[in-house]
Scaffold this motif. Structure first.
Motif, PDB file in Angstrom:
ATOM      1  N   ILE A  32       0.835  -1.202   0.000  1.00 55.31           N
ATOM      2  CA  ILE A  32       0.000   0.000   0.000  1.00 55.31           C
ATOM      3  C   ILE A  32       0.869   1.251   0.000  1.00 55.31           C
ATOM      4  O   ILE A  32       0.642   2.188  -0.776  1.00 55.31           O
ATOM      5  N   THR A  33       1.886   1.278   0.858  1.00 51.31           N
ATOM      6  CA  THR A  33       2.775   2.434   0.951  1.00 51.31           C
ATOM      7  C   THR A  33       3.466   2.706  -0.371  1.00 51.31           C
ATOM      8  O   THR A  33       3.513   3.853  -0.844  1.00 51.31           O
ATOM      9  N   GLU A  34       3.991   1.668  -1.000  1.00 51.18           N
ATOM     10  CA  GLU A  34       4.701   1.843  -2.275  1.00 51.18           C
ATOM     11  C   GLU A  34       3.754   2.322  -3.372  1.00 51.18           C
ATOM     12  O   GLU A  34       4.104   3.191  -4.166  1.00 51.18           O
ATOM     13  N   GLN A  35       2.562   1.779  -3.419  1.00 49.60           N
ATOM     14  CA  GLN A  35       1.585   2.199  -4.432  1.00 49.60           C
ATOM     15  C   GLN A  35       1.239   3.679  -4.258  1.00 49.60           C
ATOM     16  O   GLN A  35       1.189   4.426  -5.225  1.00 49.60           O
ATOM     17  N   LEU A  36       1.022   4.111  -3.026  1.00 50.70           N
ATOM     18  CA  LEU A  36       0.714   5.519  -2.766  1.00 50.70           C
ATOM     19  C   LEU A  36       1.927   6.407  -3.043  1.00 50.70           C
ATOM     20  O   LEU A  36       1.791   7.517  -3.562  1.00 50.70           O
ATOM     21  N   ARG A  37       3.116   5.943  -2.715  1.00 53.74           N
ATOM     22  CA  ARG A  37       4.345   6.697  -2.977  1.00 53.74           C
ATOM     23  C   ARG A  37       4.481   6.977  -4.466  1.00 53.74           C
ATOM     24  O   ARG A  37       4.924   8.044  -4.879  1.00 53.74           O
ATOM     25  N   GLN A  38       4.081   6.015  -5.297  1.00 54.04           N
ATOM     26  CA  GLN A  38       4.194   6.156  -6.744  1.00 54.04           C
ATOM     27  C   GLN A  38       3.038   6.957  -7.340  1.00 54.04           C
ATOM     28  O   GLN A  38       2.977   7.136  -8.549  1.00 54.04           O
ATOM     29  N   GLY A  39       2.114   7.418  -6.504  1.00 55.25           N
ATOM     30  CA  GLY A  39       1.007   8.236  -6.983  1.00 55.25           C
ATOM     31  C   GLY A  39      -0.244   7.462  -7.328  1.00 55.25           C
ATOM     32  O   GLY A  39      -1.221   8.037  -7.802  1.00 55.25           O
ATOM     33  N   GLY A  40      -0.234   6.161  -7.097  1.00 53.27           N
ATOM     34  CA  GLY A  40      -1.411   5.341  -7.392  1.00 53.27           C
ATOM     35  C   GLY A  40      -2.419   5.408  -6.260  1.00 53.27           C
ATOM     36  O   GLY A  40      -2.252   6.145  -5.288  1.00 53.27           O
ATOM     37  N   GLU A  41      -3.469   4.657  -6.423  1.00 53.58           N
ATOM     38  CA  GLU A  41      -4.467   4.565  -5.355  1.00 53.58           C
ATOM     39  C   GLU A  41      -4.784   3.104  -5.106  1.00 53.58           C
ATOM     40  O   GLU A  41      -4.522   2.250  -5.936  1.00 53.58           O
ATOM     41  N   ILE A  42      -5.344   2.846  -3.949  1.00 52.91           N
ATOM     42  CA  ILE A  42      -5.742   1.500  -3.550  1.00 52.91           C
ATOM     43  C   ILE A  42      -7.258   1.480  -3.477  1.00 52.91           C
ATOM     44  O   ILE A  42      -7.852   2.233  -2.708  1.00 52.91           O
ATOM     45  N   ARG A  43      -7.885   0.632  -4.293  1.00 57.12           N
ATOM     46  CA  ARG A  43      -9.343   0.486  -4.291  1.00 57.12           C
ATOM     47  C   ARG A  43      -9.706  -0.875  -3.704  1.00 57.12           C
ATOM     48  O   ARG A  43      -9.398  -1.905  -4.297  1.00 57.12           O
ATOM     49  N   LEU A  44     -10.315  -0.860  -2.561  1.00 55.68           N
ATOM     50  CA  LEU A  44     -10.804  -2.076  -1.929  1.00 55.68           C
ATOM     51  C   LEU A  44     -12.327  -1.995  -2.004  1.00 55.68           C
ATOM     52  O   LEU A  44     -12.974  -1.420  -1.114  1.00 55.68           O
ATOM     53  N   THR A  45     -12.883  -2.523  -3.081  1.00 52.73           N
ATOM     54  CA  THR A  45     -14.301  -2.373  -3.388  1.00 52.73           C
ATOM     55  C   THR A  45     -15.173  -2.712  -2.186  1.00 52.73           C
ATOM     56  O   THR A  45     -15.021  -3.763  -1.567  1.00 52.73           O
ATOM     57  N   GLY A  46     -16.054  -1.783  -1.855  1.00 52.23           N
ATOM     58  CA  GLY A  46     -16.968  -1.952  -0.728  1.00 52.23           C
ATOM     59  C   GLY A  46     -16.378  -1.516   0.592  1.00 52.23           C
ATOM     60  O   GLY A  46     -17.097  -1.280   1.553  1.00 52.23           O
ATOM     61  N   PHE A  47     -15.048  -1.413   0.660  1.00 51.69           N
ATOM     62  CA  PHE A  47     -14.404  -1.045   1.917  1.00 51.69           C
ATOM     63  C   PHE A  47     -13.923   0.406   1.894  1.00 51.69           C
ATOM     64  O   PHE A  47     -14.391   1.219   2.681  1.00 51.69           O
ATOM     65  N   ALA A  48     -12.981   0.727   0.998  1.00 51.75           N
ATOM     66  CA  ALA A  48     -12.448   2.081   0.970  1.00 51.75           C
ATOM     67  C   ALA A  48     -11.566   2.292  -0.251  1.00 51.75           C
ATOM     68  O   ALA A  48     -11.132   1.341  -0.890  1.00 51.75           O
ATOM     69  N   VAL A  49     -11.304   3.569  -0.529  1.00 51.20           N
ATOM     70  CA  VAL A  49     -10.320   3.957  -1.531  1.00 51.20           C
ATOM     71  C   VAL A  49      -9.301   4.835  -0.819  1.00 51.20           C
ATOM     72  O   VAL A  49      -9.655   5.806  -0.152  1.00 51.20           O
ATOM     73  N   LEU A  50      -8.034   4.463  -0.931  1.00 49.79           N
ATOM     74  CA  LEU A  50      -6.935   5.260  -0.388  1.00 49.79           C
ATOM     75  C   LEU A  50      -6.257   5.957  -1.561  1.00 49.79           C
ATOM     76  O   LEU A  50      -5.919   5.311  -2.554  1.00 49.79           O
ATOM     77  N   SER A  51      -6.080   7.263  -1.456  1.00 52.82           N
ATOM     78  CA  SER A  51      -5.424   7.988  -2.535  1.00 52.82           C
ATOM     79  C   SER A  51      -4.502   9.062  -1.972  1.00 52.82           C
ATOM     80  O   SER A  51      -4.740   9.609  -0.894  1.00 52.82           O
ATOM     81  N   ARG A  52      -3.454   9.339  -2.731  1.00 53.89           N
ATOM     82  CA  ARG A  52      -2.488  10.353  -2.339  1.00 53.89           C
ATOM     83  C   ARG A  52      -2.985  11.704  -2.839  1.00 53.89           C
ATOM     84  O   ARG A  52      -3.539  11.814  -3.928  1.00 53.89           O
ATOM     85  N   TRP A  53      -2.786  12.747  -2.031  1.00 52.02           N
ATOM     86  CA  TRP A  53      -3.125  14.094  -2.478  1.00 52.02           C
ATOM     87  C   TRP A  53      -2.067  15.070  -2.001  1.00 52.02           C
ATOM     88  O   TRP A  53      -1.385  14.832  -1.008  1.00 52.02           O
ATOM     89  N   HIS A  54      -1.930  16.130  -2.754  1.00 52.23           N
ATOM     90  CA  HIS A  54      -0.887  17.117  -2.503  1.00 52.23           C
ATOM     91  C   HIS A  54      -1.432  18.251  -1.637  1.00 52.23           C
ATOM     92  O   HIS A  54      -2.439  18.860  -1.973  1.00 52.23           O
ATOM     93  N   GLN A  55      -0.778  18.496  -0.512  1.00 54.93           N
ATOM     94  CA  GLN A  55      -1.133  19.630   0.345  1.00 54.93           C
ATOM     95  C   GLN A  55      -0.154  20.753   0.020  1.00 54.93           C
ATOM     96  O   GLN A  55       1.057  20.555   0.040  1.00 54.93           O
ATOM     97  N   THR A  56      -0.687  21.930  -0.271  1.00 56.79           N
ATOM     98  CA  THR A  56       0.177  23.062  -0.578  1.00 56.79           C
ATOM     99  C   THR A  56       0.724  23.673   0.706  1.00 56.79           C
ATOM    100  O   THR A  56       0.212  23.437   1.807  1.00 56.79           O
ATOM    101  N   GLN A  57       1.752  24.484   0.535  1.00 57.63           N
ATOM    102  CA  GLN A  57       2.329  25.201   1.677  1.00 57.63           C
ATOM    103  C   GLN A  57       1.237  26.130   2.232  1.00 57.63           C
ATOM    104  O   GLN A  57       0.477  26.723   1.481  1.00 57.63           O
ATOM    105  N   ARG A  58       1.179  26.245   3.555  1.00 57.03           N
ATOM    106  CA  ARG A  58       0.127  27.079   4.147  1.00 57.03           C
ATOM    107  C   ARG A  58       0.579  27.636   5.488  1.00 57.03           C
ATOM    108  O   ARG A  58       1.482  27.096   6.130  1.00 57.03           O
ATOM    109  N   LEU A  59      -0.080  28.677   5.885  1.00 57.80           N
ATOM    110  CA  LEU A  59       0.194  29.304   7.164  1.00 57.80           C
ATOM    111  C   LEU A  59      -0.616  28.595   8.248  1.00 57.80           C
ATOM    112  O   LEU A  59      -1.806  28.334   8.073  1.00 57.80           O
ATOM    113  N   ALA A  60       0.019  28.267   9.353  1.00 59.64           N
ATOM    114  CA  ALA A  60      -0.657  27.622  10.483  1.00 59.64           C
ATOM    115  C   ALA A  60      -0.235  28.345  11.757  1.00 59.64           C
ATOM    116  O   ALA A  60       0.582  29.261  11.721  1.00 59.64           O
TER     117      ALA A  60
END
Length: 99
Positions: A32-60
């Motif tokens: 799972i980690t390697e697939q997400l690292r490469q920009g892919g997603e994990i689809r576990l039908t009926g359970f969940a979809v894990l996907s990578r997304w880019h967070q921009t720089q922001r003020l906190a």
């Protein structure tokens, strides 16, 4: 539930040893980690979809001091629950307590 408890439950349900269960879990997490690292997603039908997304720089703000600081851009993971998972976790539970 932590990883050790998950390992134990997997061993109980599958008949695998706890050592083999731990190997299965570790391998699954590595895949799972390697697939997400490469920009892919994990689809576990009926359970969940894990996907990578880019967070921009922001003020906190530091919650203790209130001081502002910049959070660097990074990748994070989104989990979108599947229909079957949502149905299962929202089923009414039987309450054994007397009213």
């Amino acid at each position: 539930m932590n990883k050790q408890e998950l390992t134990y439950e997997l061993a109980l349900q599958t008949g695998l040893t706890q050592t083999k269960s731990k190997e299965v879990i570790e391998s699954l997490l590595d895949i799972i980690t390697e697939q997400l690292r490469q920009g892919g997603e994990i689809r576990l039908t009926g359970f969940a979809v894990l996907s990578r997304w880019h967070q921009t720089q922001r003020l906190a703000r530091n919650p203790k001091t209130g001081e502002p600081y910049m959070v660097s851009e990074r990748f994070s993971v989104k989990l979108k629950p599947g229909k079957q998972l949502l149905e299962e976790i929202n089923k009414p539970t039987t309450n054994n307590k007397s009213k």
